[in-house]
Design a protein around this motif. Structure first.
Motif, PDB file in Angstrom:
ATOM      1  N   HIS A   1       2.884   0.408  -3.876  1.00 49.67           N
ATOM      2  CA  HIS A   1       2.051   0.033  -5.017  1.00 49.67           C
ATOM      3  C   HIS A   1       2.880  -0.642  -6.098  1.00 49.67           C
ATOM      4  O   HIS A   1       2.593  -0.530  -7.287  1.00 49.67           O
TER       5      HIS A   1
ATOM      6  N   VAL B   1      -5.859   3.335   6.055  1.00 46.63           N
ATOM      7  CA  VAL B   1      -5.985   2.061   5.336  1.00 46.63           C
ATOM      8  C   VAL B   1      -5.695   0.887   6.274  1.00 46.63           C
ATOM      9  O   VAL B   1      -6.449  -0.075   6.330  1.00 46.63           O
TER      10      VAL B   1
ATOM     11  N   LEU C   1      -0.790   8.381   6.356  1.00 51.02           N
ATOM     12  CA  LEU C   1      -2.157   8.218   5.840  1.00 51.02           C
ATOM     13  C   LEU C   1      -2.517   6.751   5.682  1.00 51.02           C
ATOM     14  O   LEU C   1      -3.626   6.328   6.029  1.00 51.02           O
TER      15      LEU C   1
ATOM     16  N   VAL D   1      -6.481   8.114  -6.284  1.00 51.86           N
ATOM     17  CA  VAL D   1      -5.995   8.220  -4.899  1.00 51.86           C
ATOM     18  C   VAL D   1      -4.538   7.764  -4.843  1.00 51.86           C
ATOM     19  O   VAL D   1      -3.693   8.403  -4.205  1.00 51.86           O
ATOM     20  N   GLN D   2      -4.249   6.669  -5.541  1.00 54.82           N
ATOM     21  CA  GLN D   2      -2.874   6.169  -5.538  1.00 54.82           C
ATOM     22  C   GLN D   2      -1.919   7.196  -6.141  1.00 54.82           C
ATOM     23  O   GLN D   2      -0.852   7.474  -5.607  1.00 54.82           O
TER      24      GLN D   2
ATOM     25  N   ARG E   1       0.826  -1.212   0.000  1.00 53.47           N
ATOM     26  CA  ARG E   1       0.000   0.000   0.000  1.00 53.47           C
ATOM     27  C   ARG E   1       0.855   1.255   0.000  1.00 53.47           C
ATOM     28  O   ARG E   1       0.411   2.311  -0.447  1.00 53.47           O
TER      29      ARG E   1
ATOM     30  N   LEU F   1      -5.603  15.756  -5.091  1.00 54.24           N
ATOM     31  CA  LEU F   1      -6.764  15.169  -5.779  1.00 54.24           C
ATOM     32  C   LEU F   1      -7.565  16.197  -6.585  1.00 54.24           C
ATOM     33  O   LEU F   1      -8.510  15.840  -7.267  1.00 54.24           O
TER      34      LEU F   1
ATOM     35  N   ARG G   1      -3.704  15.036   5.071  1.00 53.13           N
ATOM     36  CA  ARG G   1      -5.027  14.965   4.424  1.00 53.13           C
ATOM     37  C   ARG G   1      -5.261  16.185   3.539  1.00 53.13           C
ATOM     38  O   ARG G   1      -5.792  16.088   2.437  1.00 53.13           O
TER      39      ARG G   1
ATOM     40  N   GLU H   1      -9.791   4.875  -7.247  1.00 56.40           N
ATOM     41  CA  GLU H   1      -8.677   4.222  -6.535  1.00 56.40           C
ATOM     42  C   GLU H   1      -7.352   4.604  -7.171  1.00 56.40           C
ATOM     43  O   GLU H   1      -6.371   4.887  -6.489  1.00 56.40           O
TER      44      GLU H   1
ATOM     45  N   LEU I   1      -3.302  15.750   0.512  1.00 54.49           N
ATOM     46  CA  LEU I   1      -3.930  14.767  -0.380  1.00 54.49           C
ATOM     47  C   LEU I   1      -5.109  15.411  -1.116  1.00 54.49           C
ATOM     48  O   LEU I   1      -5.301  15.183  -2.318  1.00 54.49           O
ATOM     49  N   ARG I   2      -5.860  16.211  -0.385  1.00 55.56           N
ATOM     50  CA  ARG I   2      -7.006  16.870  -1.024  1.00 55.56           C
ATOM     51  C   ARG I   2      -6.522  17.766  -2.167  1.00 55.56           C
ATOM     52  O   ARG I   2      -7.100  17.782  -3.250  1.00 55.56           O
TER      53      ARG I   2
ATOM     54  N   LEU J   1      -1.491   9.956  -3.723  1.00 54.78           N
ATOM     55  CA  LEU J   1      -0.631   9.553  -2.602  1.00 54.78           C
ATOM     56  C   LEU J   1       0.841   9.587  -3.001  1.00 54.78           C
ATOM     57  O   LEU J   1       1.705   9.971  -2.219  1.00 54.78           O
TER      58      LEU J   1
END
Lengths: 197, 277
Positions: free
Chosen positions: A42, A153, A148, A133-134, A39, A187, A180, A130, A183-184, A137
């Motif tokens: 990846h 997870v 995170l 998100v990866q 995770r 994204l 977070r 997904e 990450l936002r 990340l």
């Protein structure tokens, strides 16, 4: 990370040099360790490498393990450190995920998603989310990524993360918040998928 | 409570761990500040997306355990082979560190390449290190064990025969070796296990059985059909591995299996089955 009552017995036996006990201890934790490493990375090969390195460190340091924290938490700490070391050593390494492909000049571009057919396809959207998100990340600093993944997870408690990373709980909480937010931001490129913006 | 303070409380609010006073203050803030409300909504979306990854299946490679133990063995092997160095040697190593590494690697390669002629791999007994101690194999409790009694050092490599990729490397030391190679995948895999130029080609059954009574394929396909159908490990010793053969399973006895109308499978003392022309 799963712990059983018998891991303390295996730890004690391993500390006395019992190789078969250590072998059983590895078997008890290896899949969960791989899951966490995967995770983070990846990448199946890199994850296996990180886990193998982590268990080498565990083997070399098990004599010093004093059970002040759970073995699983200690292992998280070691895997996280191995992962960070891998990234430090190998900043230039190029990994190709299943969701990406390389252009002739070595740049990565998103593989085109084939139209799944008539109407909205929930599965395709979930998969795209997904993947986004990866990708997001991967844009974060490794340390934030590890936090995170551990919290959201792997479902570790703040206390466990604090132990694993040797940080005060307050610092874990504030860093997680920052992670977070980062990450936002990452994204935002996929605002449509996440209805962010 | 200002917006910055409220932002710090997103996670605690969403997890329901805020004390009543802070909770009321946070909710007031949300009510009064639409931008903060939107940020909180986005926060929840991001958390939801992250937590969806909990359900993402992650399957460990079938040889993960072996790779871990091989890395540990290698670390022990390296630490024991590392000479204690004096001041001159330290300087020399600093100057010729790269060459030194190559030399050590070459020594290891030379050790594993050294072999005695005339040793049959069909005995599942591979010589290494140019010394008397041999690597042997045994099939026990659904696992292929690689065994070495100690007294010498060397490396056993596990390769995927299709692309010759090394999937595991098992150094053995004077402490000896008793390592299980376990296939955690549902179906069988064929692996080359090498030390020096000697090679054991073996189909290792997976965790699930799938019986195909009859079929057509290469020697590896026949071995895999036996492994998948009957749960046995099958060593291959055939002259033309690519030639197409027809197999027919006969009951639960691998030895009764017919390949091109003949019974060519035998049971070895180490528990493996041998598919031979």
């Amino acid at each position: 990370m799963s712990t059983g009552a018998d891991d303390s017995v295996l730890i004690r036996q391993s500390q006395k040099g019992d190789r078969s006990a250590f072998d059983r201890l590895v078997r008890m934790y290896e899949e969960k360790a791989y899951q966490y490493a995967y995770r983070l990375t990846h990448d199946p090969d890199e994850a296996a490498d990180v886990v193998a390195d982590a268990f080498v460190r565990v083997y070399n340091a098990i004599g010093n393990f004093r059970s002040q924290s759970a073995f699983g938490t200690w292992l998280y700490r070691i895997i996280t450190n191995c992962y960070l070391d891998h990234k430090k050593k190998d900043k230039s390494r190029y990994t190709t995920s299943l969701d990406t492909a390389q252009t002739p000049d070595g740049q990565e571009y998103e593989r085109q998603v084939v139209d799944p057919g008539d109407g909205p396809d929930v599965e395709a959207e979930r998969s795209a989310r997904e993947s986004a998100v990866q990708t997001a990340l991967e844009q974060l600093p490794e340390y934030q990524r590890a936090m995170l993944v551990m919290y959201h997870v792997e479902n570790l408690a703040y206390e466990e993360i604090a132990e694993a990373l040797d940080l005060p709980i307050g610092t874990v909480k504030s860093r997680l918040n920052r992670a977070r937010l980062a990450l936002r931001e990452a994204l935002r490129e996929d605002a449509e998928l996440f209805k962010i913006g | 409570m200002n917006s910055n303070k409220a932002r710090d409380l997103f996670s605690e609010y969403s997890e329901g761990t805020l004390n009543p006073g802070l909770k009321a203050g946070f909710e007031r803030c949300l009510e009064q500040d639409p931008a903060l409300r939107e940020e909180y909504r986005q926060y929840l979306v991001v958390v939801q997306a992250l937590e969806a990854r909990r359900d993402e299946p992650v399957e460990a490679p079938f040889d993960l355990h072996d790779r871990i133990m091989a890395r540990i063995d290698k670390s022990i092997f390296d630490s024991r082979r590392a000479p204690s160095v004096g001041l001159f040697e330290r300087w020399r190593l600093a100057m010729f560190g790269g060459l030194g590494t190559v030399a050590v690697a070459a020594t290891v390669i030379a050790l594993v390449n050294a072999q005695r002629p005339g040793v049959e791999t069909s005995e599942a007994n591979l010589l290494s290190g140019g010394r008397e101690a041999a690597v042997s194999f045994a099939w026990r409790e659904g696992q292929l064990f690689v065994v070495h009694p100690g007294e010498s050092v060397g490396v056993v490599e596990v390769l995927n025969p299709e692309d010759k990729r090394v999937v595991g490397s098992i150094p053995y030391t004077s402490e000896g070796l008793n390592r299980a190679l376990e296939n955690k995948a549902p179906r069988s895999v064929v692996r080359e296990i090498k030390t020096g130029k000697q090679t054991l080609l073996v189909a290792i059954p997976g965790t699930e059985r799938e019986r195909r009574e009859t079929g057509e394929g290469t020697a590896a396909d026949v071995a895999r059909a036996l492994a998948d159908g009957l749960g046995v490990a099958v060593q291959l010793d055939v002259k033309d591995p690519g030639a197409v053969r027809t197999w027919r399973l006969k009951g639960d006895d691998p030895v009764a299996t017919e390949v091109d109308g003949k019974t060519v499978v035998s049971r070895l003392p180490n528990g493996l089955y041998l598919l031979k022309d």
